[in-house]
Motif scaffolding. Structure first.
Motif, PDB file in Angstrom:
ATOM      1  N   PHE A  43       0.839  -1.201   0.000  1.00  9.02           N
ATOM      2  CA  PHE A  43       0.000   0.000   0.000  1.00  9.02           C
ATOM      3  C   PHE A  43       0.874   1.251   0.000  1.00  9.02           C
ATOM      4  O   PHE A  43       0.640   2.185  -0.777  1.00  9.02           O
ATOM      5  N   ILE A  44       1.876   1.270   0.842  1.00 13.88           N
ATOM      6  CA  ILE A  44       2.767   2.435   0.903  1.00 13.88           C
ATOM      7  C   ILE A  44       3.493   2.623  -0.420  1.00 13.88           C
ATOM      8  O   ILE A  44       3.568   3.731  -0.943  1.00 13.88           O
ATOM      9  N   LEU A  45       3.997   1.557  -0.975  1.00 10.79           N
ATOM     10  CA  LEU A  45       4.724   1.668  -2.242  1.00 10.79           C
ATOM     11  C   LEU A  45       3.816   2.125  -3.381  1.00 10.79           C
ATOM     12  O   LEU A  45       4.235   2.892  -4.235  1.00 10.79           O
ATOM     13  N   ASP A  46       2.577   1.665  -3.372  1.00  3.99           N
ATOM     14  CA  ASP A  46       1.656   1.988  -4.465  1.00  3.99           C
ATOM     15  C   ASP A  46       0.936   3.326  -4.307  1.00  3.99           C
ATOM     16  O   ASP A  46       0.639   3.986  -5.298  1.00  3.99           O
ATOM     17  N   GLU A  47       0.635   3.717  -3.078  1.00  3.76           N
ATOM     18  CA  GLU A  47      -0.287   4.833  -2.870  1.00  3.76           C
ATOM     19  C   GLU A  47       0.274   6.049  -2.141  1.00  3.76           C
ATOM     20  O   GLU A  47      -0.329   7.114  -2.187  1.00  3.76           O
ATOM     21  N   ILE A  48       1.386   5.920  -1.443  1.00  4.18           N
ATOM     22  CA  ILE A  48       1.869   7.003  -0.582  1.00  4.18           C
ATOM     23  C   ILE A  48       3.125   7.626  -1.180  1.00  4.18           C
ATOM     24  O   ILE A  48       4.132   6.949  -1.369  1.00  4.18           O
ATOM     25  N   ASP A  49       3.070   8.927  -1.453  1.00  4.61           N
ATOM     26  CA  ASP A  49       4.189   9.623  -2.082  1.00  4.61           C
ATOM     27  C   ASP A  49       5.188  10.207  -1.100  1.00  4.61           C
ATOM     28  O   ASP A  49       6.337  10.423  -1.450  1.00  4.61           O
ATOM     29  N   SER A  50       4.732  10.511   0.114  1.00  4.10           N
ATOM     30  CA  SER A  50       5.623  11.151   1.077  1.00  4.10           C
ATOM     31  C   SER A  50       5.107  10.887   2.491  1.00  4.10           C
ATOM     32  O   SER A  50       3.960  10.460   2.676  1.00  4.10           O
ATOM     33  N   VAL A  51       5.949  11.164   3.462  1.00  6.59           N
ATOM     34  CA  VAL A  51       5.522  11.024   4.859  1.00  6.59           C
ATOM     35  C   VAL A  51       4.321  11.940   5.145  1.00  6.59           C
ATOM     36  O   VAL A  51       3.363  11.491   5.780  1.00  6.59           O
ATOM     37  N   ARG A  66       3.232   3.407  13.862  1.00  7.71           N
ATOM     38  CA  ARG A  66       3.661   3.708  15.238  1.00  7.71           C
ATOM     39  C   ARG A  66       4.810   2.811  15.686  1.00  7.71           C
ATOM     40  O   ARG A  66       5.672   3.256  16.427  1.00  7.71           O
ATOM     41  N   ARG A  67       4.840   1.564  15.240  1.00  7.51           N
ATOM     42  CA  ARG A  67       5.885   0.616  15.649  1.00  7.51           C
ATOM     43  C   ARG A  67       7.141   0.705  14.811  1.00  7.51           C
ATOM     44  O   ARG A  67       8.238   0.438  15.289  1.00  7.51           O
ATOM     45  N   GLU A  68       6.984   1.020  13.518  1.00 10.12           N
ATOM     46  CA  GLU A  68       8.105   0.938  12.576  1.00 10.12           C
ATOM     47  C   GLU A  68       8.274   2.233  11.791  1.00 10.12           C
ATOM     48  O   GLU A  68       8.479   2.213  10.577  1.00 10.12           O
ATOM     49  N   LEU A  69       8.224   3.331  12.483  1.00 17.14           N
ATOM     50  CA  LEU A  69       8.323   4.655  11.869  1.00 17.14           C
ATOM     51  C   LEU A  69       9.562   4.788  10.984  1.00 17.14           C
ATOM     52  O   LEU A  69       9.471   5.241   9.840  1.00 17.14           O
ATOM     53  N   VAL A  70      10.698   4.389  11.475  1.00 18.25           N
ATOM     54  CA  VAL A  70      11.943   4.548  10.715  1.00 18.25           C
ATOM     55  C   VAL A  70      11.924   3.683   9.460  1.00 18.25           C
ATOM     56  O   VAL A  70      12.254   4.148   8.366  1.00 18.25           O
ATOM     57  N   ARG A  71      11.494   2.429   9.594  1.00 16.46           N
ATOM     58  CA  ARG A  71      11.470   1.535   8.424  1.00 16.46           C
ATOM     59  C   ARG A  71      10.524   2.068   7.351  1.00 16.46           C
ATOM     60  O   ARG A  71      10.881   2.143   6.171  1.00 16.46           O
ATOM     61  N   LEU A  72       9.324   2.478   7.752  1.00 18.45           N
ATOM     62  CA  LEU A  72       8.360   2.954   6.767  1.00 18.45           C
ATOM     63  C   LEU A  72       8.770   4.291   6.166  1.00 18.45           C
ATOM     64  O   LEU A  72       8.613   4.500   4.957  1.00 18.45           O
ATOM     65  N   SER A  73       9.284   5.196   6.977  1.00 18.79           N
ATOM     66  CA  SER A  73       9.699   6.483   6.411  1.00 18.79           C
ATOM     67  C   SER A  73      10.886   6.300   5.476  1.00 18.79           C
ATOM     68  O   SER A  73      10.966   6.954   4.435  1.00 18.79           O
ATOM     69  N   THR A  74      11.790   5.380   5.792  1.00 20.88           N
ATOM     70  CA  THR A  74      12.904   5.079   4.886  1.00 20.88           C
ATOM     71  C   THR A  74      12.377   4.507   3.577  1.00 20.88           C
ATOM     72  O   THR A  74      12.846   4.864   2.500  1.00 20.88           O
ATOM     73  N   MET A  75      11.387   3.629   3.673  1.00 19.47           N
ATOM     74  CA  MET A  75      10.790   3.051   2.465  1.00 19.47           C
ATOM     75  C   MET A  75      10.176   4.151   1.598  1.00 19.47           C
ATOM     76  O   MET A  75      10.374   4.174   0.376  1.00 19.47           O
ATOM     77  N   ILE A  76       9.463   5.064   2.214  1.00 19.09           N
ATOM     78  CA  ILE A  76       8.829   6.159   1.471  1.00 19.09           C
ATOM     79  C   ILE A  76       9.890   7.038   0.804  1.00 19.09           C
ATOM     80  O   ILE A  76       9.781   7.374  -0.368  1.00 19.09           O
ATOM     81  N   HIS A  77      10.920   7.382   1.542  1.00 18.65           N
ATOM     82  CA  HIS A  77      11.966   8.264   1.012  1.00 18.65           C
ATOM     83  C   HIS A  77      12.802   7.607  -0.075  1.00 18.65           C
ATOM     84  O   HIS A  77      13.367   8.305  -0.918  1.00 18.65           O
ATOM     85  N   SER A  78      12.863   6.284  -0.077  1.00 18.87           N
ATOM     86  CA  SER A  78      13.700   5.594  -1.068  1.00 18.87           C
ATOM     87  C   SER A  78      12.967   5.304  -2.374  1.00 18.87           C
ATOM     88  O   SER A  78      13.574   4.823  -3.329  1.00 18.87           O
ATOM     89  N   LYS A  79      11.677   5.597  -2.433  1.00 16.74           N
ATOM     90  CA  LYS A  79      10.899   5.357  -3.645  1.00 16.74           C
ATOM     91  C   LYS A  79      11.269   6.362  -4.727  1.00 16.74           C
ATOM     92  O   LYS A  79      11.807   7.429  -4.453  1.00 16.74           O
ATOM     93  N   ALA A  80      10.941   6.012  -5.954  1.00 20.74           N
ATOM     94  CA  ALA A  80      11.115   6.947  -7.067  1.00 20.74           C
ATOM     95  C   ALA A  80      10.209   8.150  -6.833  1.00 20.74           C
ATOM     96  O   ALA A  80       9.242   8.082  -6.087  1.00 20.74           O
ATOM     97  N   SER A  81      10.490   9.243  -7.509  1.00 18.84           N
ATOM     98  CA  SER A  81       9.685  10.447  -7.339  1.00 18.84           C
ATOM     99  C   SER A  81       8.247  10.194  -7.781  1.00 18.84           C
ATOM    100  O   SER A  81       7.988   9.329  -8.615  1.00 18.84           O
ATOM    101  N   PRO A  82       7.295  10.950  -7.253  1.00 17.34           N
ATOM    102  CA  PRO A  82       5.897  10.780  -7.649  1.00 17.34           C
ATOM    103  C   PRO A  82       5.690  10.923  -9.162  1.00 17.34           C
ATOM    104  O   PRO A  82       4.888  10.213  -9.748  1.00 17.34           O
ATOM    105  N   ALA A  83       6.412  11.831  -9.799  1.00 14.92           N
ATOM    106  CA  ALA A  83       6.257  12.025 -11.242  1.00 14.92           C
ATOM    107  C   ALA A  83       6.673  10.773 -12.009  1.00 14.92           C
ATOM    108  O   ALA A  83       6.004  10.356 -12.960  1.00 14.92           O
ATOM    109  N   VAL A  84       7.754  10.143 -11.591  1.00 17.91           N
ATOM    110  CA  VAL A  84       8.215   8.923 -12.247  1.00 17.91           C
ATOM    111  C   VAL A  84       7.201   7.804 -12.033  1.00 17.91           C
ATOM    112  O   VAL A  84       6.858   7.067 -12.962  1.00 17.91           O
ATOM    113  N   ARG A  85       6.676   7.675 -10.809  1.00 18.33           N
ATOM    114  CA  ARG A  85       5.691   6.624 -10.535  1.00 18.33           C
ATOM    115  C   ARG A  85       4.401   6.862 -11.302  1.00 18.33           C
ATOM    116  O   ARG A  85       3.786   5.937 -11.800  1.00 18.33           O
ATOM    117  N   GLU A  86       3.979   8.118 -11.420  1.00 12.00           N
ATOM    118  CA  GLU A  86       2.755   8.433 -12.166  1.00 12.00           C
ATOM    119  C   GLU A  86       2.924   8.068 -13.642  1.00 12.00           C
ATOM    120  O   GLU A  86       2.028   7.529 -14.265  1.00 12.00           O
TER     121      GLU A  86
END
Length: 128
Positions: A17-25, A98-118
């Motif tokens: 879900f985060i990889l597909d739908e969430i562009d930023s924290v 709440r449990r894995e803030l660092v892991r999820l925020s790192t995942m979000i930040h490491s994704k391609a830019s929203p323009a590239v994903r779009e």
């Protein structure tokens, strides 16, 4: 207590879900704020203050989430768009955030830019 085999599919679902739908924290934070109180529409100004962002950036985030059918806009403000299959995912997402803030925020930040994903989304095959 849930077993590792039960937890792993849920974790994978949250990650997908985060990889597909969430562009930023801030996208994730805005979605969770609205999900926590779906009956209370919130104006952009209120969300901007909660996210510590300018109004125009907050409005863009909300527009992005609306385009994905995750939130709704109305005269009184913005609210979470309830959807049965996604509601259980949102609960798991909230717990995982709440449990894995660092892991999820790192995942979000490491994704391609929203323009590239779009751009890439334009070439996905969709079920009819």
């Amino acid at each position: 207590m849930s077993s590792a085999s039960e937890e792993n599919p849920r974790r994978l679902e949250v990650d997908r879900f985060i990889l597909d739908e969430i562009d930023s924290v801030p996208h994730l934070e805005a979605l969770l704020i609205l999900w926590h109180d779906p009956a209370k529409p919130r104006p952009v100004e209120e969300l901007a203050a909660l996210l510590y962002l300018p109004h125009d950036r907050t409005r863009q985030i909300l527009d992005d989430l609306r385009q994905r059918s995750l939130v709704l806009s109305a005269e009184k403000g913005w609210s979470y768009n309830p959807a049965q299959p996604r509601d259980s995912l949102m609960e798991q997402l909230d717990k995982t955030w709440r449990r894995e803030l660092v892991r999820l925020s790192t995942m979000i930040h490491s994704k391609a830019s929203p323009a590239v994903r779009e751009f890439a989304r334009a070439f996905r095959f969709k079920k009819d």
